[in-house]
Scaffold this motif. Sequence first.
Motif, PDB file in Angstrom:
ATOM      1  N   THR A 192      30.004  86.737  46.894  1.00 36.14           N
ATOM      2  CA  THR A 192      31.067  87.582  47.428  1.00 36.14           C
ATOM      3  C   THR A 192      30.992  88.983  46.833  1.00 36.14           C
ATOM      4  O   THR A 192      31.142  89.977  47.540  1.00 36.14           O
ATOM      5  CB  THR A 192      32.454  86.958  47.146  1.00 36.14           C
ATOM      6  OG1 THR A 192      32.523  85.692  47.779  1.00 36.14           O
ATOM      7  CG2 THR A 192      33.568  87.842  47.668  1.00 36.14           C
ATOM      8  N   SER A 207      26.653  90.072  47.506  1.00 37.05           N
ATOM      9  CA  SER A 207      25.985  89.924  48.798  1.00 37.05           C
ATOM     10  C   SER A 207      26.901  89.267  49.831  1.00 37.05           C
ATOM     11  O   SER A 207      26.652  88.150  50.294  1.00 37.05           O
ATOM     12  CB  SER A 207      24.708  89.089  48.619  1.00 37.05           C
ATOM     13  OG  SER A 207      24.008  89.019  49.832  1.00 37.05           O
ATOM     14  N   PRO A 208      27.972  89.962  50.211  1.00 32.05           N
ATOM     15  CA  PRO A 208      28.885  89.369  51.191  1.00 32.05           C
ATOM     16  C   PRO A 208      28.218  89.127  52.548  1.00 32.05           C
ATOM     17  O   PRO A 208      28.635  88.243  53.298  1.00 32.05           O
ATOM     18  CB  PRO A 208      30.025  90.378  51.289  1.00 32.05           C
ATOM     19  CG  PRO A 208      29.508  91.636  50.702  1.00 32.05           C
ATOM     20  CD  PRO A 208      28.420  91.267  49.751  1.00 32.05           C
ATOM     21  N   LYS A 209      27.177  89.880  52.865  1.00 30.98           N
ATOM     22  CA  LYS A 209      26.470  89.689  54.142  1.00 30.98           C
ATOM     23  C   LYS A 209      25.871  88.283  54.224  1.00 30.98           C
ATOM     24  O   LYS A 209      25.878  87.657  55.284  1.00 30.98           O
ATOM     25  CB  LYS A 209      25.368  90.755  54.276  1.00 30.98           C
ATOM     26  CG  LYS A 209      24.586  90.669  55.554  1.00 30.98           C
ATOM     27  CD  LYS A 209      25.388  91.187  56.699  1.00 30.98           C
ATOM     28  CE  LYS A 209      24.516  91.289  57.936  1.00 30.98           C
ATOM     29  NZ  LYS A 209      25.265  91.017  59.143  1.00 30.98           N
ATOM     30  N   TYR A 218      33.946  88.336  55.435  1.00 34.52           N
ATOM     31  CA  TYR A 218      32.805  88.757  54.608  1.00 34.52           C
ATOM     32  C   TYR A 218      32.083  89.966  55.213  1.00 34.52           C
ATOM     33  O   TYR A 218      31.545  90.792  54.475  1.00 34.52           O
ATOM     34  CB  TYR A 218      31.841  87.591  54.389  1.00 34.52           C
ATOM     35  CG  TYR A 218      32.379  86.583  53.413  1.00 34.52           C
ATOM     36  CD1 TYR A 218      32.650  86.930  52.090  1.00 34.52           C
ATOM     37  CD2 TYR A 218      32.644  85.275  53.800  1.00 34.52           C
ATOM     38  CE1 TYR A 218      33.164  86.010  51.192  1.00 34.52           C
ATOM     39  CE2 TYR A 218      33.154  84.351  52.905  1.00 34.52           C
ATOM     40  CZ  TYR A 218      33.407  84.724  51.599  1.00 34.52           C
ATOM     41  OH  TYR A 218      33.917  83.814  50.709  1.00 34.52           O
ATOM     42  N   GLU A 219      32.067  90.075  56.532  1.00 39.44           N
ATOM     43  CA  GLU A 219      31.494  91.271  57.159  1.00 39.44           C
ATOM     44  C   GLU A 219      32.309  92.516  56.777  1.00 39.44           C
ATOM     45  O   GLU A 219      31.746  93.582  56.563  1.00 39.44           O
ATOM     46  CB  GLU A 219      31.447  91.137  58.679  1.00 39.44           C
ATOM     47  CG  GLU A 219      30.374  90.227  59.214  1.00 39.44           C
ATOM     48  CD  GLU A 219      28.980  90.817  59.198  1.00 39.44           C
ATOM     49  OE1 GLU A 219      28.794  92.001  58.850  1.00 39.44           O
ATOM     50  OE2 GLU A 219      28.055  90.072  59.533  1.00 39.44           O
ATOM     51  N   ASN A 262      31.372  93.459  53.349  1.00 40.78           N
ATOM     52  CA  ASN A 262      30.048  94.068  53.369  1.00 40.78           C
ATOM     53  C   ASN A 262      30.117  95.512  53.858  1.00 40.78           C
ATOM     54  O   ASN A 262      29.517  96.402  53.262  1.00 40.78           O
ATOM     55  CB  ASN A 262      29.101  93.250  54.254  1.00 40.78           C
ATOM     56  CG  ASN A 262      27.693  93.761  54.195  1.00 40.78           C
ATOM     57  OD1 ASN A 262      27.110  93.878  53.118  1.00 40.78           O
ATOM     58  ND2 ASN A 262      27.140  94.079  55.350  1.00 40.78           N
ATOM     59  N   TYR A 263      30.871  95.747  54.936  1.00 41.61           N
ATOM     60  CA  TYR A 263      30.989  97.115  55.446  1.00 41.61           C
ATOM     61  C   TYR A 263      31.657  98.028  54.423  1.00 41.61           C
ATOM     62  O   TYR A 263      31.224  99.158  54.206  1.00 41.61           O
ATOM     63  CB  TYR A 263      31.752  97.156  56.777  1.00 41.61           C
ATOM     64  CG  TYR A 263      32.094  98.571  57.160  1.00 41.61           C
ATOM     65  CD1 TYR A 263      31.095  99.478  57.494  1.00 41.61           C
ATOM     66  CD2 TYR A 263      33.406  99.031  57.114  1.00 41.61           C
ATOM     67  CE1 TYR A 263      31.394 100.796  57.786  1.00 41.61           C
ATOM     68  CE2 TYR A 263      33.710 100.343  57.410  1.00 41.61           C
ATOM     69  CZ  TYR A 263      32.706 101.222  57.750  1.00 41.61           C
ATOM     70  OH  TYR A 263      32.995 102.534  58.028  1.00 41.61           O
ATOM     71  N   LYS A 269      31.549  97.795  51.347  1.00 37.99           N
ATOM     72  CA  LYS A 269      30.600  98.009  50.255  1.00 37.99           C
ATOM     73  C   LYS A 269      29.528  99.029  50.636  1.00 37.99           C
ATOM     74  O   LYS A 269      29.158  99.885  49.840  1.00 37.99           O
ATOM     75  CB  LYS A 269      29.949  96.675  49.895  1.00 37.99           C
ATOM     76  CG  LYS A 269      28.970  96.725  48.769  1.00 37.99           C
ATOM     77  CD  LYS A 269      28.420  95.336  48.496  1.00 37.99           C
ATOM     78  CE  LYS A 269      27.371  95.407  47.411  1.00 37.99           C
ATOM     79  NZ  LYS A 269      26.743  94.117  47.183  1.00 37.99           N
ATOM     80  N   THR A 270      29.041  98.970  51.893  1.00 37.78           N
ATOM     81  CA  THR A 270      27.906  99.808  52.298  1.00 37.78           C
ATOM     82  C   THR A 270      28.303 101.062  53.064  1.00 37.78           C
ATOM     83  O   THR A 270      27.582 102.053  53.034  1.00 37.78           O
ATOM     84  CB  THR A 270      26.926  99.014  53.177  1.00 37.78           C
ATOM     85  OG1 THR A 270      27.574  98.663  54.409  1.00 37.78           O
ATOM     86  CG2 THR A 270      26.416  97.778  52.468  1.00 37.78           C
ATOM     87  N   ASP A 293      26.148  97.990  59.705  1.00 43.12           N
ATOM     88  CA  ASP A 293      27.027  96.911  59.251  1.00 43.12           C
ATOM     89  C   ASP A 293      28.349  96.933  60.011  1.00 43.12           C
ATOM     90  O   ASP A 293      28.898  95.882  60.331  1.00 43.12           O
ATOM     91  CB  ASP A 293      27.279  97.028  57.746  1.00 43.12           C
ATOM     92  CG  ASP A 293      26.030  96.748  56.932  1.00 43.12           C
ATOM     93  OD1 ASP A 293      25.191  95.942  57.378  1.00 43.12           O
ATOM     94  OD2 ASP A 293      25.887  97.343  55.846  1.00 43.12           O
TER      95      ASP A 293
END
Length: 151
Positions: free
Chosen positions: A28, A31-33, A51-52, A55-56, A58-59, A64
Amino acid sequence: MKKLIIKTAVATVVSVLIVVLALIILLTAFSPKTLADFNYKIGNERLSVYYEELNYKKTNDLSDLEGLIYKINEIDDYDKCIKYSKIMLDDEGFNAFAKDKKGYEFYLVSEYVVALYKTGSTKEECLEKAKKYLEEETEIQLIQTVLDNDK
């Protein structure tokens, strides 16, 4: 002897649960992706969207965000569709991002406008939003047709 077997079994189960929990926490955070893809493959779309989103955040990458929007549309979460579609459409790098993706801008605007309509916006408000992002009159007419046949 029986107590020893029970204690060993309980300790083993607790150890395995701790390792699994630690793995989920690490994935989590870092690497949530991976967790998004895993949950999507097993049919847990709502958790996959969660989780997407992580991820978004984060990046902050439009690729994403694109994946997040597709998954949000699959679960019909109109509020999140509005939020993230607007972020994508208003991003200054969107035109360059969508340039090679034929029809993506229309897809995104139509999903955004339908989500607005489904959450209580009037047809007129929705069409104004569509006109803000689309230039082709035929695309706007197509969105109007979709709104006329929806709800």
